[in-house]
Design an enzyme around this catalytic site. Structure first.
Site, PDB file in Angstrom:
ATOM      1  N   LYS A 108      -7.863   2.485  -2.626  1.00 20.26           N
ATOM      2  CA  LYS A 108      -8.488   2.328  -1.298  1.00 20.26           C
ATOM      3  C   LYS A 108      -8.989   3.676  -0.801  1.00 20.26           C
ATOM      4  O   LYS A 108      -8.206   4.637  -0.732  1.00 20.26           O
ATOM      5  CB  LYS A 108      -7.443   1.758  -0.331  1.00 20.26           C
ATOM      6  N   GLY A 159     -14.915  -1.781  10.571  1.00 24.33           N
ATOM      7  CA  GLY A 159     -15.798  -2.352  11.589  1.00 24.33           C
ATOM      8  C   GLY A 159     -15.874  -3.861  11.621  1.00 24.33           C
ATOM      9  O   GLY A 159     -16.631  -4.420  12.414  1.00 24.33           O
ATOM     10  N   ILE A 160     -15.095  -4.538  10.781  1.00 24.28           N
ATOM     11  CA  ILE A 160     -15.155  -6.011  10.765  1.00 24.28           C
ATOM     12  C   ILE A 160     -14.427  -6.536  12.011  1.00 24.28           C
ATOM     13  O   ILE A 160     -13.212  -6.365  12.149  1.00 24.28           O
ATOM     14  CB  ILE A 160     -14.483  -6.587   9.496  1.00 24.28           C
ATOM     15  N   ASP A 218     -13.643  -2.393   3.915  1.00 27.76           N
ATOM     16  CA  ASP A 218     -13.193  -2.522   5.302  1.00 27.76           C
ATOM     17  C   ASP A 218     -13.942  -1.517   6.171  1.00 27.76           C
ATOM     18  O   ASP A 218     -14.675  -0.669   5.670  1.00 27.76           O
ATOM     19  CB  ASP A 218     -11.670  -2.399   5.439  1.00 27.76           C
ATOM     20  N   GLN A 249       0.835  -1.212   0.000  1.00 26.40           N
ATOM     21  CA  GLN A 249       0.000   0.000   0.000  1.00 26.40           C
ATOM     22  C   GLN A 249       0.862   1.251   0.000  1.00 26.40           C
ATOM     23  O   GLN A 249       1.781   1.405   0.812  1.00 26.40           O
ATOM     24  CB  GLN A 249      -0.923  -0.009   1.232  1.00 26.40           C
ATOM     25  N   HIS A 300     -11.141   4.497   5.990  1.00 28.36           N
ATOM     26  CA  HIS A 300      -9.904   4.471   6.775  1.00 28.36           C
ATOM     27  C   HIS A 300     -10.192   4.139   8.243  1.00 28.36           C
ATOM     28  O   HIS A 300      -9.508   4.593   9.152  1.00 28.36           O
ATOM     29  CB  HIS A 300      -9.187   5.814   6.654  1.00 28.36           C
TER      30      HIS A 300
END
Ligand SMILES: Cc1cc2nc3c(=O)[nH]c(=O)nc-3n(C[C@H](O)[C@H](O)[C@H](O)COP(=O)(O)O)c2cc1C
Length: 367
Positions: free
Chosen positions: A235, A292-293, A290, A141, A259
């Site tokens: 992203k 809160g997983i 992505d 990244q 983020h």
């Protein structure tokens, strides 16, 4: 899924942690208050940070019983990378705050789990050092700032080191307004994020931190895309408009992300924006999400809302803090086992059987 893997996760014999919650508790115990503020905190009033979690809780499953589900199929391919289950670890900068070997441990644990890490540029360790920590596939990244040539030089270093794909983060033209760390008068020490910047490259990173901003546009992104030979993910996409621009710029995959609520506060929850992006992209490129997983059923909800794969951020950082690659391996085993158990209980045998018909907004959320 084998039953032995499952049994181990539920009745651990020699397993360091029985639940993901135990890993989160251990991380809290191990980290000092400054590192905890960095890891757990978000930007501003932390509205987005809370909303990411709340949005996931609003969805419930619509099970299909007596579907004759026995042998689950959870493997998939994402931008050419084979994954044993549809999860990657998210990039975590300042990684030395959480474990002395930082993302080197992430590389080791993800390889053991049969998945891939997205490795942050803002690391204590050089991308070559992280690459050498495992034989598994990895994504590198980078940030959408600095001179395109400076970006490309780092990207080419990553390609030479064997990274299978690149991921450019677009929601970070400068750092978010991180009040938890500010109230502690705490700045992440430079050695924790500067491992990739021998001398010259550090200037762009310093500009980022000082609030200078970025002059990148979608055209800049399209130009660098054309000069790269590996797949490029973008992203930080949250809207139909940006999703269309991303596809137009030639990206190979999109990560719907805010983020983790650490950049602009008051952005919408990622699970609320995911269907909009998926409907715009219409399968032209794969979509990851992505935010809160924290457990296996969250992964299933994200897939039901249209994601091809999910990234896990704080779960990764917390596991590193709880015990490096050993704890992260345990976390990924538990995440996978609960995801598979949820699939089985909901009557879905393979990833192809997971679609929007298997979730509904809970009655309370619909009011
Ligand atoms: C401590 C920490 C450091 C992060 N560093 C980066 C980074 O360097 N680059 C990036 O694109 N995202 C970074 N993120 C954001 C994550 O990659 C991811 O988008 C976010 O954590 C997802 O939300 P979650 O934490 O609720 O899973 C960071 C997140 C955390 C918690």
């Amino acid at each position: 899924m084998t039953h032995s893997t499952d049994e181990q996760a539920i009745e651990p014999s020699g397993e360091p942690f029985a639940t993901l919650e135990e890993i989160y508790v251990r991380a809290r115990e191990r980290l000092d208050a400054d590192a905890w503020a960095v890891l757990d905190g978000g930007a501003g009033a932390e509205q987005t940070l809370r909303d990411n979690l709340a949005a996931l809780r609003r969805w419930s499953f619509r099970p299909k019983y007596l579907s004759g589900v026995t042998n689950l199929i959870t493997s998939t391919t994402f931008v050419g990378i084979d994954l044993a289950f549809p999860v990657l670890t998210a990039p975590i900068g300042g990684d030395g705050l959480f474990h002395e070997r930082g993302q080197c441990e992430t590389a080791a644990a993800t390889a053991m789990a049969g998945i891939a890490p997205v490795i942050s540029e803002a690391s204590r360790f050089s991308l070559e050092t992280v690459a050498a920590a495992s034989d598994g596939p990895k994504v590198m990244q980078l940030h959408a700032w600095g001179e395109p040539d400076e970006f490309l030089a780092l990207a080419q270093r990553a390609c030479r080191a064997g990274y299978a794909a690149l991921c450019v983060t677009i929601d970070c033209p400068t750092l978010g307004w991180r009040e938890r760390a500010m109230s502690r008068r705490y700045l992440v020490p430079e050695e924790q994020w500067s491992g990739n910047y021998p001398a010259t490259g550090a200037s762009a990173a310093h500009r980022l931190i000082s609030g200078f901003g970025s002059d990148w546009t979608w055209e800049t992104l399209a130009q660098v895309r054309r000069r790269l030979e590996v797949p490029l993910l973008v992203k930080g996409v949250l809207t139909a408009e940006d999703a269309e621009l991303a596809v137009g710029a030639g990206v190979d995959g999109i990560v719907v992300s805010n983020h983790g609520g650490r950049q602009l506060d008051c952005l919408p929850a990622t699970m609320d924006q995911l269907p909009e992006v998926v409907d715009t992209v219409r399968g032209r490129v794969p979509v990851a999400v992505d935010g809160g997983i924290r457990r296996g059923s969250d992964v299933l909800k994200a897939l039901a809302l249209g994601a091809d794969v999910v990234l896990v951020g704080r779960l990764t950082a917390m596991a590193l803090a709880a015990g490096g690659a050993v704890a992260l391996s345990a976390a990924l085993r538990l995440l996978r086992a609960e995801f598979e158990r949820s699939m089985l209980l909901a009557g879905r045998r393979s990833l192809k059987d997971i679609d929007r018909s298997m979730v509904r907004l809970s009655a309370a959320a619909a009011q």
